[in-house]
Structure formats: C-alpha cells, structure tokens
Scaffold this motif. Structure first.
Motif, PDB file in Angstrom:
ATOM      1  N   GLY A 229       0.593  -1.251  -0.029  1.00 59.27           N
ATOM      2  CA  GLY A 229       0.019  -0.005  -0.011  1.00 59.27           C
ATOM      3  C   GLY A 229       0.977   1.333  -0.029  1.00 59.27           C
ATOM      4  N   MET A 230       1.967   1.159   0.893  1.00 59.45           N
ATOM      5  CA  MET A 230       2.761   2.410   1.176  1.00 59.45           C
ATOM      6  C   MET A 230       3.612   2.613   0.081  1.00 59.45           C
ATOM      7  N   LEU A 231       4.090   1.445  -1.070  1.00 61.53           N
ATOM      8  CA  LEU A 231       5.060   1.767  -2.035  1.00 61.53           C
ATOM      9  C   LEU A 231       4.477   1.616  -3.357  1.00 61.53           C
ATOM     10  N   THR A 232       3.578   0.666  -3.568  1.00 59.61           N
ATOM     11  CA  THR A 232       2.742   0.573  -4.939  1.00 59.61           C
ATOM     12  C   THR A 232       2.098   2.090  -5.329  1.00 59.61           C
ATOM     13  N   PHE A 233       1.497   2.491  -4.296  1.00 62.13           N
ATOM     14  CA  PHE A 233       0.730   3.730  -4.444  1.00 62.13           C
ATOM     15  C   PHE A 233       1.458   4.999  -4.028  1.00 62.13           C
ATOM     16  N   GLN A 234       2.612   5.143  -3.804  1.00 66.49           N
ATOM     17  CA  GLN A 234       3.364   6.151  -3.288  1.00 66.49           C
ATOM     18  C   GLN A 234       3.261   7.296  -4.209  1.00 66.49           C
ATOM     19  N   SER A 235       3.443   7.039  -5.591  1.00 68.84           N
ATOM     20  CA  SER A 235       3.218   8.299  -6.394  1.00 68.84           C
ATOM     21  C   SER A 235       1.788   8.818  -6.402  1.00 68.84           C
ATOM     22  N   SER A 236       0.811   8.055  -6.019  1.00 66.86           N
ATOM     23  CA  SER A 236      -0.667   8.570  -5.898  1.00 66.86           C
ATOM     24  C   SER A 236      -0.540   9.462  -4.465  1.00 66.86           C
ATOM     25  N   ALA A 245       7.942  11.049  -5.130  1.00 66.77           N
ATOM     26  CA  ALA A 245       8.011   9.691  -4.669  1.00 66.77           C
ATOM     27  C   ALA A 245       9.155   8.946  -4.590  1.00 66.77           C
ATOM     28  N   SER A 246      10.090   9.437  -5.321  1.00 68.46           N
ATOM     29  CA  SER A 246      11.525   8.643  -5.086  1.00 68.46           C
ATOM     30  C   SER A 246      12.249   8.967  -3.930  1.00 68.46           C
ATOM     31  N   LEU A 247      11.902  10.117  -3.189  1.00 72.22           N
ATOM     32  CA  LEU A 247      12.536  10.568  -1.949  1.00 72.22           C
ATOM     33  C   LEU A 247      11.941   9.338  -0.843  1.00 72.22           C
ATOM     34  N   TYR A 248      10.712   8.981  -1.038  1.00 76.65           N
ATOM     35  CA  TYR A 248      10.270   7.920  -0.058  1.00 76.65           C
ATOM     36  C   TYR A 248      10.887   6.341  -0.364  1.00 76.65           C
ATOM     37  N   PHE A 249      10.845   6.062  -1.745  1.00 73.01           N
ATOM     38  CA  PHE A 249      11.652   4.841  -1.935  1.00 73.01           C
ATOM     39  C   PHE A 249      13.100   4.999  -1.719  1.00 73.01           C
ATOM     40  N   THR A 250      13.928   6.095  -1.723  1.00 76.12           N
ATOM     41  CA  THR A 250      15.272   6.210  -1.457  1.00 76.12           C
ATOM     42  C   THR A 250      15.427   6.006   0.128  1.00 76.12           C
ATOM     43  N   THR A 251      14.480   6.647   0.826  1.00 72.34           N
ATOM     44  CA  THR A 251      14.712   6.709   2.206  1.00 72.34           C
ATOM     45  C   THR A 251      14.306   5.329   2.701  1.00 72.34           C
ATOM     46  N   TYR A 252      13.408   4.652   2.053  1.00 76.01           N
ATOM     47  CA  TYR A 252      13.055   3.133   2.644  1.00 76.01           C
ATOM     48  C   TYR A 252      14.237   2.263   2.510  1.00 76.01           C
ATOM     49  N   ALA A 253      14.638   2.253   1.176  1.00 77.52           N
ATOM     50  CA  ALA A 253      15.634   1.264   0.842  1.00 77.52           C
ATOM     51  C   ALA A 253      17.099   1.616   1.483  1.00 77.52           C
ATOM     52  N   LEU A 254      17.462   2.791   1.561  1.00 80.00           N
ATOM     53  CA  LEU A 254      18.579   3.024   2.620  1.00 80.00           C
ATOM     54  C   LEU A 254      18.386   2.406   3.900  1.00 80.00           C
ATOM     55  N   VAL A 255      17.221   2.931   4.510  1.00 82.47           N
ATOM     56  CA  VAL A 255      17.155   2.333   5.940  1.00 82.47           C
ATOM     57  C   VAL A 255      17.167   1.182   6.060  1.00 82.47           C
ATOM     58  N   VAL A 256      16.455   0.231   5.143  1.00 81.75           N
ATOM     59  CA  VAL A 256      16.456  -1.325   5.208  1.00 81.75           C
ATOM     60  C   VAL A 256      17.792  -1.798   5.080  1.00 81.75           C
ATOM     61  N   VAL A 257      18.476  -1.431   3.963  1.00 79.96           N
ATOM     62  CA  VAL A 257      20.043  -1.949   3.860  1.00 79.96           C
ATOM     63  C   VAL A 257      20.734  -1.755   5.150  1.00 79.96           C
ATOM     64  N   VAL A 258      20.818  -0.386   5.281  1.00 82.55           N
ATOM     65  CA  VAL A 258      21.957   0.020   6.409  1.00 82.55           C
ATOM     66  C   VAL A 258      21.583  -0.776   7.819  1.00 82.55           C
ATOM     67  N   ALA A 259      20.115  -0.849   8.097  1.00 80.82           N
ATOM     68  CA  ALA A 259      19.491  -1.190   9.216  1.00 80.82           C
ATOM     69  C   ALA A 259      19.809  -2.878   9.188  1.00 80.82           C
ATOM     70  N   ARG A 260      19.811  -3.647   8.054  1.00 73.31           N
ATOM     71  CA  ARG A 260      19.815  -5.181   8.331  1.00 73.31           C
ATOM     72  C   ARG A 260      21.433  -5.312   8.228  1.00 73.31           C
ATOM     73  N   PHE A 261      22.253  -4.324   7.921  1.00 75.25           N
ATOM     74  CA  PHE A 261      23.753  -4.905   8.056  1.00 75.25           C
ATOM     75  C   PHE A 261      24.287  -4.509   9.468  1.00 75.25           C
ATOM     76  N   THR A 262      23.717  -3.368  10.034  1.00 77.20           N
ATOM     77  CA  THR A 262      24.307  -2.807  11.196  1.00 77.20           C
ATOM     78  C   THR A 262      23.375  -3.285  12.584  1.00 77.20           C
TER      79      THR A 262
END
Length: 399
Positions: A229-236, A245-262
């Motif tokens: 819901g939050m990602l498929t319709f982020q542009s909407s 919308a790319s700000l949300y995608f970038t934020t989400y992706a960076l947080v997930v990757v950094v959080a999973r490794f740290t």
C-alpha cells in the motif's frame, strides 16, 4: 555458504527484486496509456493469480530440482512479463497476462530462493543468512523504483524502455542464480516419503494451524498489505503535494539496507518475540505519520524511516519464526504457506487499494493501511501470549 556462491546469490536477489520493485511504477506506465490506479490493481490481481501457480509449483518440485534453479526460472518469467508490458500500445487484457507472468515468476523466486538458503544452513545460522539475503532483496525492491524514477524523470527514459532494461537485468539475475546452484551444492536430500514430509504442501496447513507457525503466516499477509500500500501507490499518495515519490523509495531502501547490516546482529541476539512487537509498533507509526504529509518532505522521510525499520526488519524475524515454529517435517510447507499469504497481501491488496484511491481518496486508503498494520501487531501479541501460556504449562509443577 561462502565465496563466489554467496556473491552470485546476492546479486541474483538484487536484480530480481529490482524487477519486482518496478511494479511500484505500473501506475505511471498505465497513466501514460490513459489509465489509472484501477489498471494497476488489475495487473497486480493477475500477478496474484500467477503466484497461485508459481508458489505451489515450487512447493511440489523444489526437493527434486533445487531452489536456486527454480528461482532462476522465476527471474526469466519476470523478464518476460516486463517485455510484454513494454510492448503494449494501449490498455487491454494483455496487462493482466503480463501481470500473471510477473507474479508467477516473482512467486517462484520469492519462495525458491529462501528455500535455497535454508537447505544450506543450520537452524542456528538461518536468521543470519535470511537477514543478509533480505537486505539485498529489499535494496532492489526499494532502491529499484528510486533509480527507475531517476531514469524516467531526469534522463527522459520512457517507462516502456525502462521495462526492457529491467527485463535484461532479470535475465542476468537468472544466470547468477543458476550458477549459484552449480557452485554451492546443497546437501543430499532424503527421498520423499521416508522422513514423514508431506508430498502435497497444501495438506501441511492442518498440522501448522495447531502450532505457533500459523501466526507469522497470517502476519506476513496483513504486513504485505501495508508494504504494498505504501510503496505501490506512493506516486498517488504524493501527487498534488509537490513531493517526489523517489524520496520515499530512496529513504526506505537506504534504511532497510543499512539497518539489516548494522542492526541485524543485535536483532538476532535479542528476544525475537519482543522484537517483533517493537518493530511492528514502528511500522504502524510510519503509516500514522503519513497522515501529516501536508507538512512536506520531512514527514515523507520520517515515514520512510519508520517503515524501513519496522517492516524492513520484522520481516526476517517472522520468516525465521515460521521456520523454527513449524515441525521439521512441515518446514517447506510452512515457507510455502508463508509465501502464499504474502502474495495474497502484496498483489491482492492493490486491487482494493486502487479502487479506494480512485473512488474515495487517499485518506480512506491510508486508514485501511493503518488498520492492516495494527492487525499484524495484534497477531504478534497473540503469538507471544500463546508462547507464554505454553511455557507456563510446561514449567508448571506436576502433582
């Protein structure tokens, strides 16, 4: 697992997940053809049907062919779906067929790849490897749309050309996954029928329903509704606010990757039962914060951070729970049902969500997403109560 084999697995996961992440741009593609969120819902409904073919197929033949080979075939199907989408010049039933191919392929990869990991590691190491694998997968899912929007909005690439480029990436992913199977052999598998493992994964739901494994199976479904819901319709959701919308995608992706490794080592050492509740509270807060999107980009960033920490980290926690909570004879069945539940949410929910956005607006849509987040939190609390009751009964003095 080690060396070149691990690298091949992670690259294959990253590229295939990037292909799946492009489904978050389907609305933009269909808008260019005169469509709306409703067409997105139709395509993803086709994808959901596709998963009902791909996921059972993996459940039935994984022991014979190996998870990595089947994941590679899934990546090829995703590529074929995007090539079909790229070739359409007008809206027609073809979008449902293309969605079916993407869903079938992603369903095969989504279930087969974790199986390929699970069959090569011990119970003790499973959480570690699921977390690392999931980091690359989430990097593709969240980072792919951000990169795609950059190519479309900044460099002027059409969505059709973008889909062709993604199809090429998925073919490369298939090559990596097939090579992983060859370079990292799995342990010898027992013959079916000698371990008590059911030949038909469907029947495993009966014994699983009486174990705590049923909770993460249900949790991943409603959690997938929040995620999609939050990602498929982020542009909407961002349309009309002046936000990208790319700000949300970038934020989400960076947080997930950094959080999973740290944070992964701490997550693995912590009590997973309490941790799942904490992370789901963060996820719910991420949806709640988005109601204040009128205050601008800071709200979008905070929501992306909270969703990335919450959903991005809790997913591997409950994926580990579903394997460890299930009886050993039904672990592949548990992973299969886990995937089925996920796909009902991730591909089925947009059909409802797209209709709600078009006819009722984004606020009502967000209310439904928040309700799904709270439902997953309630299931986590129920699982913890069940576990505590079992432990108390086990430790009770006998008379």
């Amino acid at each position: 697992m080690r060396g070149i084999g691990v690298a091949l697995l992670f690259v294959g996961a990253l590229l295939t997940a990037t292909g799946y992440g492009a489904t978050f741009l389907l609305t933009e593609h269909f808008r260019s053809l005169g469509g709306s969120e409703i067409e997105t819902g139709k395509a993803l409904a086709g994808a959901m049907v596709g998963t009902f073919v791909g996921v059972p197929l993996i459940g039935w033949v994984s022991a014979r062919f190996g998870g990595a080979r089947l994941a590679a075939i899934g990546a090829v199907l995703v590529a074929a779906g995007y090539l079909l989408l790229a070739g359409i010049a007008s809206l027609s039933s073809t979008i449902v067929i293309a969605g079916f191919m993407v869903g079938c392929g992603w369903g095969m990869f989504y279930l087969a790849a974790p199986m390929a990991v699970s069959e090569r590691v011990s119970d003790l190491d499973r959480g570690f490897w699921f977390t690392r694998f999931g980091a690359f997968q989430m990097a593709g899912i969240g980072g792919g749309p951000a990169l795609a929007l950059f190519l479309v909005d900044t460099l002027g690439l059409s969505t059709a050309s973008l889909f062709r480029l993604l199809a090429l990436g998925c073919v490369c992913a298939a090559a990596c996954l097939w090579a992983f199977e060859l370079t990292t052999p799995r342990p010898a598998q027992p013959r079916p029928g000698r371990t008590g493992a059911p030949r038909n994964w469907v029947s495993s739901i009966v014994p699983l329903a009486s174990t705590r494994a049923i909770y993460p199976i249900l949790m991943v479904g409603v959690g997938a509704c929040v995620f999609t819901g939050m990602l498929t319709f982020q542009s909407s959701l961002a349309r009309g606010s002046g936000l990208d919308a790319s700000l949300y995608f970038t934020t989400y992706a960076l947080v997930v990757v950094v959080a999973r490794f740290t944070l992964a080592p701490a997550i693995n050492r912590a009590d997973g039962n309490r941790m799942s509740v904490l992370l789901l509270v963060l996820m719910s807060a991420g949806v709640l914060v988005y109601f204040a999107i009128g205050y601008g980009a800071p709200v979008q960033v905070v929501s992306g951070i909270l969703l990335g920490l919450g959903y991005g980290l809790v997913y591997t926690v409950i994926q580990t729970q579903v394997v460890n909570d299930a009886p050993e004879a039904h672990r592949n069945g548990a992973l299969t049902w886990f995937a089925v539940s996920y796909f009902i949410g991730v591909f089925g929910f947009p059909a409802i969500g797209g209709w709600l956005i078009v006819h009722w607006g984004t606020q009502i849509f967000l209310v439904l997403v928040l309700a799904c987040a709270l439902a997953e939190l309630a299931l986590a609390l129920a699982r913890n109560r069940s576990r505590a009751s079992s432990a108390a009964a086990l430790n009770a003095p006998r008379t």
